[in-house]
Motif scaffolding. Structure first.
Motif, PDB file in Angstrom:
ATOM      1  N   SER A   1       0.832  -1.197   0.000  1.00  0.00           N
ATOM      2  CA  SER A   1       0.000   0.000   0.000  1.00  0.00           C
ATOM      3  C   SER A   1       0.866   1.246   0.000  1.00  0.00           C
TER       4      SER A   1
ATOM      5  N   ARG B   1      -8.015   2.593   5.915  1.00  0.00           N
ATOM      6  CA  ARG B   1      -9.247   2.344   6.657  1.00  0.00           C
ATOM      7  C   ARG B   1     -10.424   2.645   5.731  1.00  0.00           C
TER       8      ARG B   1
ATOM      9  N   LEU C   1      -6.045   7.204   4.599  1.00  0.00           N
ATOM     10  CA  LEU C   1      -4.647   6.781   4.643  1.00  0.00           C
ATOM     11  C   LEU C   1      -4.048   7.328   5.929  1.00  0.00           C
ATOM     12  N   THR C   2      -3.798   6.439   6.922  1.00  0.00           N
ATOM     13  CA  THR C   2      -3.452   6.887   8.267  1.00  0.00           C
ATOM     14  C   THR C   2      -1.967   7.148   8.480  1.00  0.00           C
ATOM     15  N   GLY C   3      -1.100   6.456   7.719  1.00  0.00           N
ATOM     16  CA  GLY C   3       0.333   6.589   7.963  1.00  0.00           C
ATOM     17  C   GLY C   3       0.836   5.751   9.115  1.00  0.00           C
ATOM     18  N   ARG C   4      -0.042   4.970   9.722  1.00  0.00           N
ATOM     19  CA  ARG C   4       0.352   4.132  10.859  1.00  0.00           C
ATOM     20  C   ARG C   4       1.225   2.974  10.393  1.00  0.00           C
ATOM     21  N   ALA C   5       2.302   2.677  11.125  1.00  0.00           N
ATOM     22  CA  ALA C   5       3.223   1.597  10.777  1.00  0.00           C
ATOM     23  C   ALA C   5       2.671   0.254  11.260  1.00  0.00           C
ATOM     24  N   PRO C   6       2.993  -0.839  10.576  1.00  0.00           N
ATOM     25  CA  PRO C   6       2.531  -2.152  11.013  1.00  0.00           C
ATOM     26  C   PRO C   6       3.112  -2.537  12.366  1.00  0.00           C
TER      27      PRO C   6
ATOM     28  N   GLY D   1      -7.067  -2.301   9.102  1.00  0.00           N
ATOM     29  CA  GLY D   1      -5.838  -2.495   8.344  1.00  0.00           C
ATOM     30  C   GLY D   1      -5.078  -3.753   8.697  1.00  0.00           C
TER      31      GLY D   1
ATOM     32  N   PRO E   1      -1.973   0.890   6.085  1.00  0.00           N
ATOM     33  CA  PRO E   1      -2.461   2.117   6.721  1.00  0.00           C
ATOM     34  C   PRO E   1      -3.771   2.614   6.124  1.00  0.00           C
TER      35      PRO E   1
ATOM     36  N   ALA F   1      -2.548  -3.735  11.892  1.00  0.00           N
ATOM     37  CA  ALA F   1      -2.279  -2.511  11.122  1.00  0.00           C
ATOM     38  C   ALA F   1      -1.270  -2.755  10.005  1.00  0.00           C
TER      39      ALA F   1
END
Length: 294
Positions: A64, A279, A150-155, A241, A277, A274
């Motif tokens: 993504s 949702r 698009l959150t930008g949160r890391a896995p 995610g 990123p 996650a």
């Protein structure tokens, strides 16, 4: 190499759809048309499927990024910026030159999807794939989701196991979509499967099953399984995610009434909170799905 190998032909003949498959197969090419290139550049999600060169296990993985992270960079080539994290089971395959790789770009907003299979070449920014096959699919059994964030949160770190937990089995049973990667002697393929929640079942901690709904008559997935039972499944939680990746083997059971059931045996499960990123909104179920939504 032709569009179909003997495995796909055997299933087509058994079901009696060879002529329909030949008609659909004429739309398969090696070139990326301008409309397909434009579609790719709008997508924040790409699913890749391949066999791990070290273990031989087949996996499907989510990739993504900001739209434009995957794009056509030649008449037969796509380039992907970035790639999976090192912890992803496909990380080594997607860094190895010459790996047969399958991709599917799916847009829940428009219920469109595009598949491109070929050979991988690492690049300075990620990797490129030289296409062997490029084709689109109809929107059948694809759930519509209106938008995404698009959150930008890391896995988070993945959790590995040899079978499904009770929570994972519940996640599978509630799924309306998953992806299946398969392989054959000439390459790899990854496809979408969809239905109302409950269409895929966790029959035990190591066994899944689903009915194979009528599709485009190509039988690329079932054809591959006829010659090589290895497969990888990917379930995404569209609201958090998170990803559940399964690898194992699959077989098809043909019923006397013409129905087909695929049974999948889990060898390994990888759950990554996650993982992507993205949702998405709640789904609007495809009108082609058999039975009412739960």
């Amino acid at each position: 190499m032709g569009v179909y190998h003997p495995g796909s032909r055997a299933v087509q003949d058994r079901v009696g759809v060879r002529l329909a498959a030949d008609h659909v197969g004429r739309a398969v090419g090696q070139g990326i048309k301008p409309v397909a290139a434009a579609f790719l550049e709008l997508q924040p999600l790409l699913i890749a499927g391949a066999a791990d060169p070290a273990t031989g296990r087949v996996w499907a993985s989510p990739l993504s990024g900001t739209p434009g992270f995957v794009r056509a960079t030649g008449p037969r080539q796509i380039s992907v910026a970035g790639g999976p994290p090192a912890s992803d089971p496909l990380a080594s395959a997607l860094a190895a030159p010459g790996t047969p790789v399958a991709t599917i770009a799916l847009d829940p907003r428009t219920r469109r999807r595009m598949r491109l299979n070929g050979r991988l070449r690492p690049t300075a920014r990620g990797f490129a794939i030289e296409a062997d096959r490029v084709f689109s699919n109809c929107p059948k059994h694809l759930q519509k989701r209106d938008g995404y964030e698009l959150t930008g949160r890391a896995p988070a770190p993945p959790v590995r196991s040899g079978e499904l937990t009770d929570a994972q089995a519940g996640f599978v049973a509630a799924a309306d979509t998953f992806f299946i990667a398969t392989v054959h002697s000439g390459g790899a393929d990854v496809s979408h499967r969809g239905g109302n929640p409950g269409f895929v079942r966790a029959d035990s901690p190591r066994e899944l099953s689903w009915r194979d709904y009528p599709g485009n008559a190509m039988f690329l997935t079932l054809g591959n399984l006829t010659t090589d039972p290895r497969a990888g499944l990917l379930f995404l939680d569209w609201t958090t995610g998170s990803a559940l990746q399964l690898t194992g083997t699959a077989r098809t059971e043909f019923g006397g009434d013409g129905e087909r059931t695929v049974r999948f045996t889990v060898s390994e499960a990888v759950e990554t909170p996650a993982a992507v990123p993205l949702r998405w909104s709640a789904p609007e179920y495809s009108p082609a799905n058999p039975g009412p939504p739960r």
